[in-house]
Design an enzyme around this catalytic site. Sequence first.
Site, mmCIF file in Angstrom:
data_model
loop_
_atom_site.group_PDB
_atom_site.id
_atom_site.type_symbol
_atom_site.label_atom_id
_atom_site.label_comp_id
_atom_site.label_asym_id
_atom_site.label_seq_id
_atom_site.Cartn_x
_atom_site.Cartn_y
_atom_site.Cartn_z
ATOM 1 N N CYS A 2 -12.499 -39.127 3.778
ATOM 2 C CA CYS A 2 -12.713 -40.108 4.838
ATOM 3 C C CYS A 2 -11.878 -39.779 6.065
ATOM 4 C CB CYS A 2 -12.292 -41.491 4.348
ATOM 5 S SG CYS A 2 -13.115 -42.003 2.856
ATOM 6 N N ARG A 27 -14.112 -32.544 7.592
ATOM 7 C CA ARG A 27 -13.421 -32.993 6.381
ATOM 8 C C ARG A 27 -14.402 -33.350 5.264
ATOM 9 N NH1 ARG A 27 -8.103 -35.501 7.717
ATOM 10 N NH2 ARG A 27 -8.518 -37.038 6.124
ATOM 11 N N TRP A 75 -16.337 -40.854 2.709
ATOM 12 C CA TRP A 75 -16.662 -39.937 1.605
ATOM 13 C C TRP A 75 -16.579 -40.801 0.351
ATOM 14 C CZ3 TRP A 75 -13.893 -37.562 -2.573
ATOM 15 C CH2 TRP A 75 -14.472 -36.390 -3.063
ATOM 16 N N ASN A 100 -8.870 -45.276 4.361
ATOM 17 C CA ASN A 100 -8.925 -44.051 3.550
ATOM 18 C C ASN A 100 -8.073 -44.291 2.313
ATOM 19 O OD1 ASN A 100 -10.226 -42.967 5.714
ATOM 20 N ND2 ASN A 100 -8.654 -41.451 6.210
ATOM 21 N N GLY A 101 -8.502 -43.755 1.173
ATOM 22 C CA GLY A 101 -7.686 -43.889 -0.031
ATOM 23 C C GLY A 101 -8.411 -44.704 -1.085
ATOM 24 N N GLU A 483 -11.008 -16.769 -7.002
ATOM 25 C CA GLU A 483 -11.258 -17.241 -5.637
ATOM 26 C C GLU A 483 -12.668 -16.846 -5.192
ATOM 27 O OE1 GLU A 483 -10.091 -19.304 -3.708
ATOM 28 O OE2 GLU A 483 -10.812 -18.718 -1.719
ATOM 29 N N LYS A 487 -15.541 -19.495 -4.126
ATOM 30 C CA LYS A 487 -16.224 -19.436 -2.822
ATOM 31 C C LYS A 487 -17.729 -19.471 -3.012
ATOM 32 C CE LYS A 487 -13.782 -20.049 -0.896
ATOM 33 N NZ LYS A 487 -12.507 -20.532 -0.530
ATOM 34 N N GLU A 490 -18.904 -22.942 -4.245
ATOM 35 C CA GLU A 490 -18.716 -23.996 -3.237
ATOM 36 C C GLU A 490 -19.829 -24.013 -2.202
ATOM 37 O OE1 GLU A 490 -14.131 -24.923 -2.064
ATOM 38 O OE2 GLU A 490 -14.770 -22.883 -1.705
ATOM 39 N N HIS A 506 -14.501 -11.737 -25.386
ATOM 40 C CA HIS A 506 -14.196 -12.941 -26.166
ATOM 41 C C HIS A 506 -15.138 -14.090 -25.821
ATOM 42 C CE1 HIS A 506 -10.748 -10.988 -27.865
ATOM 43 N NE2 HIS A 506 -10.281 -10.716 -26.667
ATOM 44 N N LYS A 606 -12.635 -31.263 2.911
ATOM 45 C CA LYS A 606 -11.647 -30.274 3.328
ATOM 46 C C LYS A 606 -10.254 -30.668 2.875
ATOM 47 C CE LYS A 606 -10.234 -26.676 5.531
ATOM 48 N NZ LYS A 606 -10.515 -25.430 4.810
#
Length: 611
Positions: A2, A27, A75, A100-101, A483, A487, A490, A506, A606
Amino acid sequence: MCGIVGAIAQRDIVPVLVEGLRRLEYRGYDSAGIAVLNGSGALKRVRTVGKVQILQDAIDGSPTHGPIGIAHTRWATHGVPSERNAHPHISDDGLAIVHNGIIENHEALRAELSASGYTFTSDTDTEVIAHRIHHHLKKGGTLLEAVGHTVAELEGAYALAVVSESDPERIILAREGCPVVIGLGKNENFVASDIAALLPQTRTFVFLEEGDVAEVTRTSVRITDRSGKPVERKIHESELSADAADKGQYAHFMLKEIHEQPRAVADTLQERVANGRLLEAAFGPAATEVFAKTEAVHIIACGTSYHAGFVARYLIEQLANIPCSVEIASEFRYRSPVVPRNTLFVTISQSGETADTLAALRLAKQAGYLSSLAICNVPESSLVRESELVMLTRAGPEIGVASTKAFTTQIAALGLLVVALAKSHGATPEQERTLVTRLVELPGIIEKTLALDPIIQDLAKRFVEKHHALFLGRGTMYPIAMEGSLKLKEISYIHAEAYAAGELKHGPLALVDDDMPVIAVAPNTDLLEKLKSNLMEVKARGGELIVFADPESGMKSSDGVTVITMPKHVSYIQAPVVYTIPLQMLSYHVATARGTDVDKPRNLAKSVTVE
Ligand code: G6P
């Protein structure tokens, strides 16, 4: 996550609020809204689902003007993305709030408020706060006092901004666990959850601290701390320019940020190394004493920053000979750590506002660590302000949700930490010179790696129809494979997994067939021969192999194997940064070929300021 924007001025602030929301779009959000007190103090609210442009269109269709207002990008946490759940939320008598929160005791408060006659029009925890403030306001006192009484009842995390028809000359703010900043103007003031929202208006900022409540009028700012005592908070001048968040000639922020890496890494090293030496200024004088005492390092981070920490673990143990462990912040914060003597606690964060990382730092302060070091990209962030030692990564604003330049600058900064720790644990000036020289060479090698772009773009076409991909690496290349896989998933929504190549047999080998591309990163290290054997296991099962390899690896393209030759002579400390670059480019091109929203992937944010 948010975003909050607010303004109080003598002019119409609606364009300021909408521009602020646009600047927070990166964000991640799903709906947006605005509430404005017009010149005669009447509240008007507009809310829409989707992009800020849709909100702008709604405002254009229902003209909204006024000198005081608050705005929000949401969000979803409590309640689906919808107009009724979008902020601002309103209580009776024109009281509006953005938040926010997450409020953890919202159910109990909601039940109490319902019993006393309040009706709820949304599923959010935020509406509870609006009614609670109204409830206190009704009993008498100012809006500031009503917010103060309310936040004392809240459990959880919040940054909030409140306006009210009953007291139309002010915006009230409160902070606990989520950032909020006041931007100072001339006869006008602004508020936001992130300075990026306000850069076209001002560069002068005051950051609220945990537990603060503030009253912002056109000409004044009054802040009280948790105990209600008036406090002065420091004024910061930001060096960021308003166009720092502009994508220029590039199609996406992510592409721009990938190409900014030579400069960003150079900036991270600048004035911290000279003539083959690490300068004391790099970590500050207090750090020298801490590093000399350091017997172990514990690194905590989330997401991409965690991968940087994972790389550092290998480097610190190999090059500085100090035990190092690395852990995800959300796990660390809920266990009882046993802290070995003289352990340095290191947090890594692009934003410096990630809720779990911040909570971990706060826990660590009680847990008996030697000291805390933050490796962070945002100088004004909570993490930086609350850590004892700081190393800023100087990547500049990173707007793409998928982290690129923030990651490689973190590894460069961690490289400096490796040198500092090695130095304080007996490395010779010659060893120091070698490591520093290798770091300083990085921008040039990144530049050469970026030149592989056309080959990688071509390669990306093969992924467009795929549903899965497997990334492999060994040693420091294992976190780089992690990473690379993060990427890809995402931004292209292709399911991707990373494995330490030795683990292939394995389990994941069972998945390998000609429909599952396997991507490996193979610099010329001690583990190269081991990796090659692992790759043969894939080839033998008819898997499609793509290898980013050192020119001297002896690997060649053949049936089912594509070898992409990387720059030569990449050393151990350089390889993690250099081998990240083609994986970033690969995921970027796969995503654009699949037509996804590269800079704002679905469901992601973000800066994750809630738990
Ligand atoms: C979010 C972002 C990631 C980031 C992670 C940690 O998930 O989308 O790119 O790596 O948070 O964020 P931080 O700001 O602490 O590095």
